[in-house]
Design a protein around this motif. Structure first.
Motif, PDB file in Angstrom:
ATOM      1  N   LEU A  10       0.848  -1.185   0.000  1.00  0.00           N
ATOM      2  CA  LEU A  10       0.000   0.000   0.000  1.00  0.00           C
ATOM      3  C   LEU A  10       0.890   1.244   0.000  1.00  0.00           C
ATOM      4  CD1 LEU A  10      -2.747   1.453   0.384  1.00  0.00           C
ATOM      5  CD2 LEU A  10      -2.414   1.157   2.860  1.00  0.00           C
ATOM      6  N   VAL A  11       0.611   2.160  -0.908  1.00  0.00           N
ATOM      7  CA  VAL A  11       1.409   3.371  -1.023  1.00  0.00           C
ATOM      8  C   VAL A  11       0.478   4.537  -1.336  1.00  0.00           C
ATOM      9  CG1 VAL A  11       1.884   2.997  -3.480  1.00  0.00           C
ATOM     10  CG2 VAL A  11       3.470   4.382  -2.103  1.00  0.00           C
ATOM     11  N   GLN A  12       0.849   5.726  -0.882  1.00  0.00           N
ATOM     12  CA  GLN A  12       0.046   6.906  -1.154  1.00  0.00           C
ATOM     13  C   GLN A  12       0.276   7.399  -2.580  1.00  0.00           C
ATOM     14  OE1 GLN A  12       0.904   9.845   1.851  1.00  0.00           O
ATOM     15  NE2 GLN A  12      -0.508   8.899   3.311  1.00  0.00           N
ATOM     16  N   PRO A  13      -0.697   8.094  -3.143  1.00  0.00           N
ATOM     17  CA  PRO A  13      -0.480   8.696  -4.474  1.00  0.00           C
ATOM     18  C   PRO A  13       0.774   9.554  -4.480  1.00  0.00           C
ATOM     19  CG  PRO A  13      -2.789   8.833  -3.871  1.00  0.00           C
ATOM     20  CD  PRO A  13      -2.065   8.325  -2.652  1.00  0.00           C
ATOM     21  N   GLY A  14       1.535   9.433  -5.555  1.00  0.00           N
ATOM     22  CA  GLY A  14       2.805  10.139  -5.674  1.00  0.00           C
ATOM     23  C   GLY A  14       3.988   9.370  -5.132  1.00  0.00           C
ATOM     24  N   PRO A  87      -3.701   6.340  -8.230  1.00  0.00           N
ATOM     25  CA  PRO A  87      -4.714   5.345  -7.831  1.00  0.00           C
ATOM     26  C   PRO A  87      -5.047   4.358  -8.951  1.00  0.00           C
ATOM     27  CG  PRO A  87      -5.319   7.505  -6.998  1.00  0.00           C
ATOM     28  CD  PRO A  87      -4.123   7.719  -7.874  1.00  0.00           C
ATOM     29  N   GLU A  88      -4.982   4.815 -10.191  1.00  0.00           N
ATOM     30  CA  GLU A  88      -5.296   3.906 -11.308  1.00  0.00           C
ATOM     31  C   GLU A  88      -4.207   2.869 -11.570  1.00  0.00           C
ATOM     32  OE1 GLU A  88      -5.372   7.264 -11.303  1.00  0.00           O
ATOM     33  OE2 GLU A  88      -4.672   8.092 -13.223  1.00  0.00           O
ATOM     34  N   ASP A  89      -3.095   2.964 -10.859  1.00  0.00           N
ATOM     35  CA  ASP A  89      -2.065   1.933 -10.944  1.00  0.00           C
ATOM     36  C   ASP A  89      -2.377   0.754 -10.021  1.00  0.00           C
ATOM     37  OD1 ASP A  89       0.343   4.579 -11.085  1.00  0.00           O
ATOM     38  OD2 ASP A  89      -0.361   3.343 -12.765  1.00  0.00           O
ATOM     39  N   THR A  90      -3.398   0.885  -9.209  1.00  0.00           N
ATOM     40  CA  THR A  90      -3.792  -0.198  -8.313  1.00  0.00           C
ATOM     41  C   THR A  90      -4.166  -1.438  -9.118  1.00  0.00           C
ATOM     42  OG1 THR A  90      -4.569   1.306  -6.589  1.00  0.00           O
ATOM     43  CG2 THR A  90      -5.481  -0.926  -6.588  1.00  0.00           C
ATOM     44  N   ALA A  91      -3.510  -2.546  -8.816  1.00  0.00           N
ATOM     45  CA  ALA A  91      -3.711  -3.790  -9.565  1.00  0.00           C
ATOM     46  C   ALA A  91      -2.864  -4.881  -8.936  1.00  0.00           C
ATOM     47  CB  ALA A  91      -3.312  -3.607 -11.034  1.00  0.00           C
ATOM     48  N   VAL A  92      -3.078  -6.092  -9.416  1.00  0.00           N
ATOM     49  CA  VAL A  92      -2.138  -7.170  -9.135  1.00  0.00           C
ATOM     50  C   VAL A  92      -1.133  -7.184 -10.285  1.00  0.00           C
ATOM     51  CG1 VAL A  92      -1.821  -9.634  -8.784  1.00  0.00           C
ATOM     52  CG2 VAL A  92      -3.873  -8.507  -7.906  1.00  0.00           C
ATOM     53  N   TYR A  93       0.128  -7.156  -9.938  1.00  0.00           N
ATOM     54  CA  TYR A  93       1.204  -7.116 -10.921  1.00  0.00           C
ATOM     55  C   TYR A  93       1.828  -8.499 -11.059  1.00  0.00           C
ATOM     56  CZ  TYR A  93       0.891  -2.081 -11.274  1.00  0.00           C
ATOM     57  OH  TYR A  93       0.444  -0.803 -11.519  1.00  0.00           O
ATOM     58  N   TYR A  94       1.979  -8.925 -12.321  1.00  0.00           N
ATOM     59  CA  TYR A  94       2.486 -10.255 -12.626  1.00  0.00           C
ATOM     60  C   TYR A  94       3.753 -10.168 -13.470  1.00  0.00           C
ATOM     61  CZ  TYR A  94      -2.230 -11.832 -11.373  1.00  0.00           C
ATOM     62  OH  TYR A  94      -3.408 -12.080 -10.727  1.00  0.00           O
ATOM     63  N   CYS A  95       4.646 -11.072 -13.181  1.00  0.00           N
ATOM     64  CA  CYS A  95       5.838 -11.266 -13.981  1.00  0.00           C
ATOM     65  C   CYS A  95       5.532 -12.353 -15.012  1.00  0.00           C
ATOM     66  CB  CYS A  95       6.964 -11.708 -13.041  1.00  0.00           C
ATOM     67  SG  CYS A  95       8.542 -11.973 -13.771  1.00  0.00           S
ATOM     68  N   CYS A  96       6.123 -12.250 -16.194  1.00  0.00           N
ATOM     69  CA  CYS A  96       5.788 -13.176 -17.273  1.00  0.00           C
ATOM     70  C   CYS A  96       7.002 -13.478 -18.136  1.00  0.00           C
ATOM     71  CB  CYS A  96       4.697 -12.547 -18.133  1.00  0.00           C
ATOM     72  SG  CYS A  96       4.269 -13.474 -19.608  1.00  0.00           S
ATOM     73  N   VAL A  97       7.107 -14.732 -18.557  1.00  0.00           N
ATOM     74  CA  VAL A  97       8.108 -15.125 -19.549  1.00  0.00           C
ATOM     75  C   VAL A  97       7.445 -16.072 -20.543  1.00  0.00           C
ATOM     76  CG1 VAL A  97       8.970 -17.096 -18.202  1.00  0.00           C
ATOM     77  CG2 VAL A  97      10.459 -16.000 -19.893  1.00  0.00           C
ATOM     78  N   THR A 108       1.695  -9.848  -7.289  1.00  0.00           N
ATOM     79  CA  THR A 108       1.840  -9.088  -6.058  1.00  0.00           C
ATOM     80  C   THR A 108       0.903  -7.887  -6.133  1.00  0.00           C
ATOM     81  OG1 THR A 108       3.443  -8.023  -4.564  1.00  0.00           O
ATOM     82  CG2 THR A 108       3.829  -7.742  -6.928  1.00  0.00           C
ATOM     83  N   GLN A 109       0.184  -7.657  -5.062  1.00  0.00           N
ATOM     84  CA  GLN A 109      -0.831  -6.601  -5.042  1.00  0.00           C
ATOM     85  C   GLN A 109      -0.185  -5.241  -4.808  1.00  0.00           C
ATOM     86  OE1 GLN A 109      -4.424  -6.715  -5.322  1.00  0.00           O
ATOM     87  NE2 GLN A 109      -4.131  -4.490  -5.414  1.00  0.00           N
ATOM     88  N   VAL A 110      -0.541  -4.293  -5.648  1.00  0.00           N
ATOM     89  CA  VAL A 110      -0.139  -2.896  -5.463  1.00  0.00           C
ATOM     90  C   VAL A 110      -1.414  -2.079  -5.280  1.00  0.00           C
ATOM     91  CG1 VAL A 110       0.895  -0.872  -6.557  1.00  0.00           C
ATOM     92  CG2 VAL A 110       1.995  -3.116  -6.776  1.00  0.00           C
ATOM     93  N   THR A 111      -1.483  -1.362  -4.176  1.00  0.00           N
ATOM     94  CA  THR A 111      -2.634  -0.512  -3.900  1.00  0.00           C
ATOM     95  C   THR A 111      -2.156   0.912  -3.675  1.00  0.00           C
ATOM     96  OG1 THR A 111      -3.820  -2.352  -2.869  1.00  0.00           O
ATOM     97  CG2 THR A 111      -4.627  -0.129  -2.408  1.00  0.00           C
ATOM     98  N   VAL A 112      -2.681   1.825  -4.474  1.00  0.00           N
ATOM     99  CA  VAL A 112      -2.318   3.238  -4.372  1.00  0.00           C
ATOM    100  C   VAL A 112      -3.541   3.989  -3.849  1.00  0.00           C
ATOM    101  CG1 VAL A 112      -1.390   5.255  -5.539  1.00  0.00           C
ATOM    102  CG2 VAL A 112      -0.777   2.942  -6.336  1.00  0.00           C
ATOM    103  N   SER A 113      -3.432   4.447  -2.616  1.00  0.00           N
ATOM    104  CA  SER A 113      -4.583   5.075  -1.974  1.00  0.00           C
ATOM    105  C   SER A 113      -4.120   5.950  -0.818  1.00  0.00           C
ATOM    106  CB  SER A 113      -5.547   4.011  -1.458  1.00  0.00           C
ATOM    107  OG  SER A 113      -6.603   4.589  -0.727  1.00  0.00           O
ATOM    108  N   SER A 114      -4.844   7.028  -0.587  1.00  0.00           N
ATOM    109  CA  SER A 114      -4.548   7.883   0.556  1.00  0.00           C
ATOM    110  C   SER A 114      -5.391   7.468   1.763  1.00  0.00           C
ATOM    111  CB  SER A 114      -4.809   9.343   0.193  1.00  0.00           C
ATOM    112  OG  SER A 114      -6.127   9.500  -0.298  1.00  0.00           O
TER     113      SER A 114
END
Length: 114
Positions: A10-14, A87-97, A108-114
Motif C-alpha cells: 500500500l502506497v500513497q499517491p505520488g 490510484p489507477e495503478d492499483t492492480a495485481v502485478y504479474y511477472c511473465c516469460v 503481487t498486489q499494489v494498492t495506491v490510496s490515501s
C-alpha cells in the motif's frame, strides 16, 4: 519455470515502489521478460517489457516516464521501479516469460490510496 514476485504493498499517491521477480528453472539471460497488471473485471494488460540482454525496453503509454523495467541477469531477477504512483495503478502485478509456453508468477498486489 518458477516466477516469484515481491515488493507490492500500500502506497500513497505520488509514492514509489519497486517490484522484483525472481526467476528459476530456465536460462534467464536468454529470454525477454515482461510485467503485466490486472484489476478485477478487466483483462490483464502489458505494463513493460525488457529484452534478454536488457538493451531494449518498452512501456504501456499509461506508465511511460513513471515506471522503469530493468534486470540483473546475474541474479535471475527482473525489476519494476514505479514512481509517481496513481490510484489507477492499483492492480495485481504479474511477472511473465514466454518459453514455448507462457509462464506467470502468482502476482503481487499494489494498492495506491490515501
Amino acid at each position: 519455470v518458477q516466477l516469484v514476485e515481491s515488493g507490492g504493498g500500500l502506497v500513497q499517491p505520488g509514492g514509489s515502489l519497486r517490484l522484483s521477480c525472481a526467476a528459476s528453472g530456465f536460462t534467464f539471460s536468454s529470454y525477454a521478460m515482461s510485467w503485466y497488471r490486472q484489476v478485477p473485471g478487466k483483462e490483464r494488460e502489458l505494463v513493460a517489457r525488457i529484452t534478454s540482454s536488457g538493451d531494449s525496453t518498452n512501456y504501456a503509454d499509461s506508465v511511460k516516464g513513471r515506471f522503469t523495467i530493468s534486470r540483473d541477469n546475474a541474479k535471475n531477477t527482473v525489476y519494476l521501479q514505479m514512481n509517481v504512483l496513481k490510484p489507477e495503478d492499483t492492480a495485481v502485478y504479474y511477472c511473465c516469460v514466454v518459453r514455448y509456453l507462457v509462464y506467470w508468477g502468482r502476482g503481487t498486489q499494489v494498492t495506491v490510496s490515501s
